[in-house]
Design a protein around this motif. Structure first.
Motif, PDB file in Angstrom:
ATOM      1  N   SER A 114      33.949 105.608  25.331  1.00  0.00           N
ATOM      2  CA  SER A 114      32.808 104.978  24.684  1.00  0.00           C
ATOM      3  C   SER A 114      33.215 103.707  23.955  1.00  0.00           C
ATOM      4  O   SER A 114      32.454 102.750  23.904  1.00  0.00           O
ATOM      5  N   CYS A 115      34.416 103.648  23.386  1.00  0.00           N
ATOM      6  CA  CYS A 115      34.880 102.420  22.744  1.00  0.00           C
ATOM      7  C   CYS A 115      35.027 101.313  23.774  1.00  0.00           C
ATOM      8  O   CYS A 115      34.656 100.170  23.530  1.00  0.00           O
ATOM      9  N   LYS A 116      35.549 101.662  24.947  1.00  0.00           N
ATOM     10  CA  LYS A 116      35.700 100.665  26.005  1.00  0.00           C
ATOM     11  C   LYS A 116      34.336 100.162  26.446  1.00  0.00           C
ATOM     12  O   LYS A 116      34.152  98.968  26.656  1.00  0.00           O
ATOM     13  N   ALA A 117      33.356 101.070  26.548  1.00  0.00           N
ATOM     14  CA  ALA A 117      32.013 100.647  26.941  1.00  0.00           C
ATOM     15  C   ALA A 117      31.411  99.726  25.885  1.00  0.00           C
ATOM     16  O   ALA A 117      30.731  98.758  26.209  1.00  0.00           O
ATOM     17  N   ASP A 118      31.647 100.017  24.602  1.00  0.00           N
ATOM     18  CA  ASP A 118      31.137  99.161  23.535  1.00  0.00           C
ATOM     19  C   ASP A 118      31.753  97.775  23.603  1.00  0.00           C
ATOM     20  O   ASP A 118      31.090  96.790  23.300  1.00  0.00           O
ATOM     21  N   ASP A 119      33.031  97.679  23.989  1.00  0.00           N
ATOM     22  CA  ASP A 119      33.706  96.386  24.093  1.00  0.00           C
ATOM     23  C   ASP A 119      33.125  95.544  25.225  1.00  0.00           C
ATOM     24  O   ASP A 119      33.286  94.335  25.243  1.00  0.00           O
ATOM     25  N   GLU A 120      32.462  96.192  26.161  1.00  0.00           N
ATOM     26  CA  GLU A 120      31.887  95.491  27.300  1.00  0.00           C
ATOM     27  C   GLU A 120      30.688  94.637  26.883  1.00  0.00           C
ATOM     28  O   GLU A 120      30.355  93.668  27.541  1.00  0.00           O
ATOM     29  N   TYR A 121      30.053  95.002  25.782  1.00  0.00           N
ATOM     30  CA  TYR A 121      28.831  94.336  25.356  1.00  0.00           C
ATOM     31  C   TYR A 121      29.061  93.407  24.169  1.00  0.00           C
ATOM     32  O   TYR A 121      29.957  93.618  23.375  1.00  0.00           O
ATOM     33  N   SER A 122      28.199  92.418  24.060  1.00  0.00           N
ATOM     34  CA  SER A 122      28.285  91.421  22.998  1.00  0.00           C
ATOM     35  C   SER A 122      28.047  92.039  21.626  1.00  0.00           C
ATOM     36  O   SER A 122      27.271  92.974  21.475  1.00  0.00           O
ATOM     37  N   LYS A 123      28.709  91.494  20.648  1.00  0.00           N
ATOM     38  CA  LYS A 123      28.500  91.899  19.259  1.00  0.00           C
ATOM     39  C   LYS A 123      27.449  91.014  18.595  1.00  0.00           C
ATOM     40  O   LYS A 123      27.061  91.240  17.464  1.00  0.00           O
ATOM     41  N   HIS A 124      26.974  89.988  19.289  1.00  0.00           N
ATOM     42  CA  HIS A 124      25.994  89.065  18.745  1.00  0.00           C
ATOM     43  C   HIS A 124      24.596  89.683  18.803  1.00  0.00           C
ATOM     44  O   HIS A 124      24.296  90.477  19.686  1.00  0.00           O
ATOM     45  N   PRO A 125      23.714  89.314  17.887  1.00  0.00           N
ATOM     46  CA  PRO A 125      22.382  89.921  17.852  1.00  0.00           C
ATOM     47  C   PRO A 125      21.515  89.533  19.040  1.00  0.00           C
ATOM     48  O   PRO A 125      21.594  88.414  19.549  1.00  0.00           O
ATOM     49  N   CYS A 126      20.711  90.490  19.476  1.00  0.00           N
ATOM     50  CA  CYS A 126      19.745  90.253  20.538  1.00  0.00           C
ATOM     51  C   CYS A 126      18.686  91.352  20.457  1.00  0.00           C
ATOM     52  O   CYS A 126      19.029  92.533  20.325  1.00  0.00           O
ATOM     53  N   ARG A 127      17.407  90.951  20.525  1.00  0.00           N
ATOM     54  CA  ARG A 127      16.322  91.925  20.516  1.00  0.00           C
ATOM     55  C   ARG A 127      15.142  91.327  21.281  1.00  0.00           C
ATOM     56  O   ARG A 127      14.524  90.352  20.845  1.00  0.00           O
ATOM     57  N   PHE A 128      14.847  91.920  22.423  1.00  0.00           N
ATOM     58  CA  PHE A 128      13.751  91.430  23.255  1.00  0.00           C
ATOM     59  C   PHE A 128      13.133  92.616  23.983  1.00  0.00           C
ATOM     60  O   PHE A 128      13.801  93.301  24.753  1.00  0.00           O
TER      61      PHE A 128
ATOM     62  N   GLY B 143      19.700  86.145  21.831  1.00  0.00           N
ATOM     63  CA  GLY B 143      21.108  85.833  21.873  1.00  0.00           C
ATOM     64  C   GLY B 143      21.569  84.899  20.780  1.00  0.00           C
ATOM     65  O   GLY B 143      20.951  84.793  19.728  1.00  0.00           O
ATOM     66  N   LEU B 144      22.664  84.215  21.058  1.00  0.00           N
ATOM     67  CA  LEU B 144      23.281  83.335  20.072  1.00  0.00           C
ATOM     68  C   LEU B 144      22.455  82.104  19.742  1.00  0.00           C
ATOM     69  O   LEU B 144      22.438  81.647  18.607  1.00  0.00           O
TER      70      LEU B 144
ATOM     71  N   VAL C  91      21.065  93.404  34.603  1.00  0.00           N
ATOM     72  CA  VAL C  91      21.955  92.900  33.554  1.00  0.00           C
ATOM     73  C   VAL C  91      21.258  91.850  32.696  1.00  0.00           C
ATOM     74  O   VAL C  91      20.251  91.275  33.095  1.00  0.00           O
ATOM     75  N   ALA C  92      21.845  91.626  31.516  1.00  0.00           N
ATOM     76  CA  ALA C  92      21.395  90.549  30.632  1.00  0.00           C
ATOM     77  C   ALA C  92      22.620  89.862  30.064  1.00  0.00           C
ATOM     78  O   ALA C  92      23.557  90.519  29.610  1.00  0.00           O
ATOM     79  N   TYR C  93      22.627  88.546  30.111  1.00  0.00           N
ATOM     80  CA  TYR C  93      23.732  87.741  29.612  1.00  0.00           C
ATOM     81  C   TYR C  93      23.240  86.781  28.533  1.00  0.00           C
ATOM     82  O   TYR C  93      22.107  86.306  28.582  1.00  0.00           O
ATOM     83  N   ASP C  94      24.143  86.440  27.608  1.00  0.00           N
ATOM     84  CA  ASP C  94      23.853  85.371  26.661  1.00  0.00           C
ATOM     85  C   ASP C  94      23.988  84.048  27.407  1.00  0.00           C
ATOM     86  O   ASP C  94      24.832  83.908  28.297  1.00  0.00           O
ATOM     87  N   VAL C  95      23.187  83.068  27.048  1.00  0.00           N
ATOM     88  CA  VAL C  95      23.189  81.785  27.740  1.00  0.00           C
ATOM     89  C   VAL C  95      24.308  80.858  27.240  1.00  0.00           C
ATOM     90  O   VAL C  95      24.531  79.790  27.804  1.00  0.00           O
TER      91      VAL C  95
ATOM     92  N   SER D 239      37.207  84.973  28.809  1.00  0.00           N
ATOM     93  CA  SER D 239      36.375  86.152  29.027  1.00  0.00           C
ATOM     94  C   SER D 239      35.154  85.781  29.843  1.00  0.00           C
ATOM     95  O   SER D 239      34.800  84.609  29.979  1.00  0.00           O
ATOM     96  N   GLY D 240      34.511  86.821  30.372  1.00  0.00           N
ATOM     97  CA  GLY D 240      33.270  86.630  31.118  1.00  0.00           C
ATOM     98  C   GLY D 240      32.098  86.453  30.166  1.00  0.00           C
ATOM     99  O   GLY D 240      32.256  86.444  28.943  1.00  0.00           O
ATOM    100  N   LEU D 241      30.919  86.304  30.735  1.00  0.00           N
ATOM    101  CA  LEU D 241      29.714  86.119  29.938  1.00  0.00           C
ATOM    102  C   LEU D 241      29.488  87.302  29.007  1.00  0.00           C
ATOM    103  O   LEU D 241      29.769  88.442  29.366  1.00  0.00           O
ATOM    104  N   ASP D 242      28.954  87.026  27.817  1.00  0.00           N
ATOM    105  CA  ASP D 242      28.572  88.095  26.898  1.00  0.00           C
ATOM    106  C   ASP D 242      27.376  88.822  27.484  1.00  0.00           C
ATOM    107  O   ASP D 242      26.391  88.201  27.899  1.00  0.00           O
ATOM    108  N   LYS D 243      27.465  90.171  27.511  1.00  0.00           N
ATOM    109  CA  LYS D 243      26.396  90.992  28.074  1.00  0.00           C
ATOM    110  C   LYS D 243      25.676  91.761  26.979  1.00  0.00           C
ATOM    111  O   LYS D 243      26.254  92.088  25.950  1.00  0.00           O
ATOM    112  N   TYR D 244      24.419  92.064  27.256  1.00  0.00           N
ATOM    113  CA  TYR D 244      23.613  92.918  26.397  1.00  0.00           C
ATOM    114  C   TYR D 244      23.140  94.116  27.211  1.00  0.00           C
ATOM    115  O   TYR D 244      23.126  94.071  28.440  1.00  0.00           O
ATOM    116  N   VAL D 245      22.731  95.169  26.528  1.00  0.00           N
ATOM    117  CA  VAL D 245      22.179  96.339  27.197  1.00  0.00           C
ATOM    118  C   VAL D 245      20.782  95.966  27.686  1.00  0.00           C
ATOM    119  O   VAL D 245      19.954  95.483  26.910  1.00  0.00           O
ATOM    120  N   ALA D 246      20.523  96.164  28.969  1.00  0.00           N
ATOM    121  CA  ALA D 246      19.257  95.736  29.557  1.00  0.00           C
ATOM    122  C   ALA D 246      18.663  96.818  30.440  1.00  0.00           C
ATOM    123  O   ALA D 246      19.386  97.575  31.082  1.00  0.00           O
TER     124      ALA D 246
END
Length: 196
Positions: free
Chosen positions: A19-33, A97-98, A119-123, A175-182
């Motif tokens: 689960s820690c590895k899965a959390d590292d896969e996603y961005s720590k930046h705020p996003c709500r849509f 996103g950012l 998927v969802a990515y930060d721009v 690193s690759g694009l920042d991802k969000y849970v989508a």
């Protein structure tokens, strides 16, 4: 009994590490849509919410003109549209996103898993953001191509949105694009993008 307890402890540690590895896969930046496309029937957004149109991505941003808030949609096939936000959507205060931009769509690779490849990515280019240490007001936007490749205009890094947003021409430490849970319920359904 002791063997069973050790086995349970081992399983718990494995789950925790996973689960820690899965959390590292996603961005720590705020996003709500959270957006109900059944209300707006926006074809540009719907094109990226369709599992049968894998490889089509849609950039979502917000704009205000004359005191009215709009959502702006631009897909990788060249379609653009905008929708006036409802009172409930304005009240929801979307965080895109950012720096006012997320990209959603079904990727052509890595389609297994709970999201079916949606998927969802930060721009923002994550490598420019990290190098510039600028998460307050970054301006390192990527642009989409019809091929599913996104390119940063500042550093020239290319990202494969069809394959988890991996960097294609990176250097060590990039690193690759920042991802969000989508998730999505379909083209004219609901799309949800949040920070994990």
């Amino acid at each position: 009994m002791r063997l069973l307890a050790v086995g349970c402890l081992f399983l718990s540690v494995v789950c925790l590490l996973t689960s820690c590895k899965a959390d590292d896969e996603y961005s720590k930046h705020p996003c709500r849509f959270l957006y109900d496309n059944m209300i707006h029937n926006d074809a540009t957004l719907a094109s990226a919410m369709n599992a049968n149109s894998r490889g089509v991505f849609c950039l979502i941003s917000e704009n205000t003109r004359a005191g009215v808030r709009y959502l702006v949609f631009e897909n990788s096939a060249g379609m653009t549209s905008q929708q006036v936000e409802t009172a409930q959507e304005v009240e929801a205060k979307f965080i895109l996103g950012l720096n006012n931009g997320i990209i959603v769509g079904f990727q052509t690779l890595n389609t297994d898993g709970g999201s079916g490849g949606f998927v969802a990515y930060d721009v923002q280019c994550p490598n420019c953001v990290n190098r510039g240490h600028n998460t307050v007001n970054p301006s390192y936007r990527i642009t989409m191509e019809n091929s599913g490749i996104a390119t940063c205009g500042k550093c020239g890094k290319k990202y494969d949105m069809n394959n988890g947003g991996i960097v294609l021409n990176g250097e060590e430490g990039d690193s690759g694009l920042d991802k969000y849970v989508a998730s999505t319920t379909g083209p004219f359904g609901v799309v949800s993008v949040v920070r994990r």
